[in-house]
Design a protein around this motif. Structure first.
Motif, mmCIF file in Angstrom:
data_model
loop_
_atom_site.group_PDB
_atom_site.id
_atom_site.type_symbol
_atom_site.label_atom_id
_atom_site.label_comp_id
_atom_site.label_asym_id
_atom_site.label_seq_id
_atom_site.Cartn_x
_atom_site.Cartn_y
_atom_site.Cartn_z
ATOM 1 N N LEU A 144 -13.814 -9.517 12.445
ATOM 2 C CA LEU A 144 -12.599 -8.745 12.676
ATOM 3 C C LEU A 144 -12.044 -9.020 14.073
ATOM 4 C CD1 LEU A 144 -13.665 -5.341 11.074
ATOM 5 C CD2 LEU A 144 -11.746 -6.757 10.343
ATOM 6 N N GLU A 169 -19.452 -5.316 15.484
ATOM 7 C CA GLU A 169 -18.738 -4.693 14.373
ATOM 8 C C GLU A 169 -19.712 -4.458 13.226
ATOM 9 O OE1 GLU A 169 -16.338 -8.331 12.397
ATOM 10 O OE2 GLU A 169 -15.834 -7.929 14.500
ATOM 11 N N ASP A 208 -3.447 1.701 6.973
ATOM 12 C CA ASP A 208 -3.895 1.482 5.596
ATOM 13 C C ASP A 208 -4.791 2.602 5.101
ATOM 14 O OD1 ASP A 208 -2.520 -0.874 5.361
ATOM 15 O OD2 ASP A 208 -4.260 -2.176 5.713
ATOM 16 N N TYR A 209 -5.493 3.257 6.029
ATOM 17 C CA TYR A 209 -6.446 4.307 5.655
ATOM 18 C C TYR A 209 -5.764 5.456 4.910
ATOM 19 C CZ TYR A 209 -9.923 8.013 6.165
ATOM 20 O OH TYR A 209 -10.831 9.034 5.933
ATOM 21 N N ASN A 267 -15.506 6.421 6.346
ATOM 22 C CA ASN A 267 -15.035 5.032 6.437
ATOM 23 C C ASN A 267 -13.658 4.969 7.095
ATOM 24 O OD1 ASN A 267 -15.511 2.284 6.214
ATOM 25 N ND2 ASN A 267 -14.816 2.139 4.095
ATOM 26 N N VAL A 324 -14.963 -0.456 6.934
ATOM 27 C CA VAL A 324 -13.702 -1.186 6.896
ATOM 28 C C VAL A 324 -13.284 -1.642 8.291
ATOM 29 C CG1 VAL A 324 -12.274 0.914 7.050
ATOM 30 C CG2 VAL A 324 -11.330 -1.166 6.032
ATOM 31 N N PHE A 325 -13.524 -0.814 9.310
ATOM 32 C CA PHE A 325 -13.233 -1.190 10.691
ATOM 33 C C PHE A 325 -14.039 -0.286 11.608
ATOM 34 C CE2 PHE A 325 -11.094 -1.286 14.754
ATOM 35 C CZ PHE A 325 -10.666 -2.598 14.893
ATOM 36 N N GLY A 356 -7.534 7.347 12.536
ATOM 37 C CA GLY A 356 -8.425 6.463 13.271
ATOM 38 C C GLY A 356 -8.937 7.174 14.497
ATOM 39 N N VAL A 368 -4.797 -4.578 15.300
ATOM 40 C CA VAL A 368 -5.582 -4.585 14.063
ATOM 41 C C VAL A 368 -6.150 -3.196 13.792
ATOM 42 C CG1 VAL A 368 -7.628 -5.518 12.928
ATOM 43 C CG2 VAL A 368 -6.091 -7.038 14.174
ATOM 44 N N PRO A 419 -11.280 4.090 10.280
ATOM 45 C CA PRO A 419 -11.361 3.095 11.355
ATOM 46 C C PRO A 419 -11.787 3.702 12.685
ATOM 47 C CG PRO A 419 -9.409 2.725 10.031
ATOM 48 C CD PRO A 419 -9.987 4.025 9.559
ATOM 49 N N HIS A 466 -3.359 -1.134 12.423
ATOM 50 C CA HIS A 466 -3.073 -1.593 11.056
ATOM 51 C C HIS A 466 -4.083 -1.012 10.061
ATOM 52 C CE1 HIS A 466 -1.841 -4.233 7.773
ATOM 53 N NE2 HIS A 466 -3.117 -4.579 7.632
ATOM 54 N N LYS A 467 -5.360 -1.038 10.414
ATOM 55 C CA LYS A 467 -6.396 -0.488 9.533
ATOM 56 C C LYS A 467 -6.231 1.027 9.398
ATOM 57 C CE LYS A 467 -8.611 -4.425 8.926
ATOM 58 N NZ LYS A 467 -8.697 -5.111 7.610
#
Length: 255
Positions: A173, A215, A252-253, A118, A220-221, A73, A245, A120, A248-249
């Protein structure tokens, strides 16, 4: 009685977060140029479960890609400077502040490359403004001159305290992070989003209509907030949800 051993799960993996620092050139008080990062940014990432890494500037795109190979991120921070209006197809008007072209060029390249993956991205204050510009939007170069009905957006008091409310829109978001409805925020900016970029939505506005958060619906974020949530984590802990958040994203990435 003998009890079976208790097995506790390992804590969640901490994703690496690349943070863009500020830059100060050579001057009477500093014989060498230096990078600078407010501690609050790194603390917010750590408290939310991430691992912060400062990314030195480079104009080598292969280095930018190498940075992104190692993080999950990107956090684009704010600072006391403006984005060159040429970046959004305009010329300088009265009220423009100082520029840091080298910083903006690096952050633009970093943000574009992260969005292409993509990955975050969180933009704070000037980082939100850059996110809008990178996605094709424009800025008010000076709120006081261009939005005469706007209230004061450069607070003089302690930045850990709020300045004004914003209205967080449902089904965004940002609402996932802090809840929908009214949220009190601090305010330290003289520029603001004007035209929204492509597939960009305003997820929060202040009572005077100034866009306070954005956003991208295409990523995705890719979230920007005009205030500094990291300054307010102790006084208004709800702001920590933005970083939680984001982390968290990022986790997940790279699952």
């Amino acid at each position: 009685m003998n009890y079976p051993p208790r097995h506790h799960g390992l804590p969640p993996r901490r994703p690496n977060i690349g943070i863009s620092p500020d830059w100060t050139g050579v001057g009477p008080e500093n014989p060498f140029a230096r990078y600078e990062l407010k501690v609050t940014y790194a603390e917010a990432v750590l408290r939310a479960g991430g691992l912060p890494f400062v990314l030195p500037y480079t104009d080598d795109l292969t280095c930018v890609e190498a940075y992104l190979d190692r993080v999950s991120g990107v956090l684009i921070t704010g600072g006391a400077f403006d984005i060159p209006p040429e970046a959004y197809g305009e010329t300088v008007r009265e009220g423009m502040g100082p520029l840091k072209e080298g910083r903006t060029a690096f952050e633009t390249a970093l943000m574009r490359a992260a969005l292409k993956r993509n990955m975050p991205v969180l933009g704070v204050c000037g980082g939100m403004q850059l996110l809008n510009v990178v996605l094709g939007g424009t800025l008010y170069q000076d709120i006081g001159r261009e939005v005469p009905e706007a209230r004061e957006h450069e607070q003089k008091h302690d930045r850990t305290q709020p300045q004004h409310p914003v209205e967080v829109k449902d089904s965004t978001l940002l609402a996932e992070a802090v809840g929908k409805g009214q949220l009190m925020v601090n305010s330290t900016h003289h520029q603001a989003v004007n035209k929204l970029g492509a597939q960009v939505v305003a997820s929060a506005t202040s009572p005077d209509g100034v866009v306070e958060a954005i956003e991208s619906s295409a990523h995705v974020f890719a979230v920007g907030v005009q205030w500094h949530p990291e300054y307010m984590l102790n006084n208004l802990p709800v702001h920590g949800g933005i970083y939680k958040v984001f982390i968290h994203k990022a986790r997940d990435y790279r699952r």
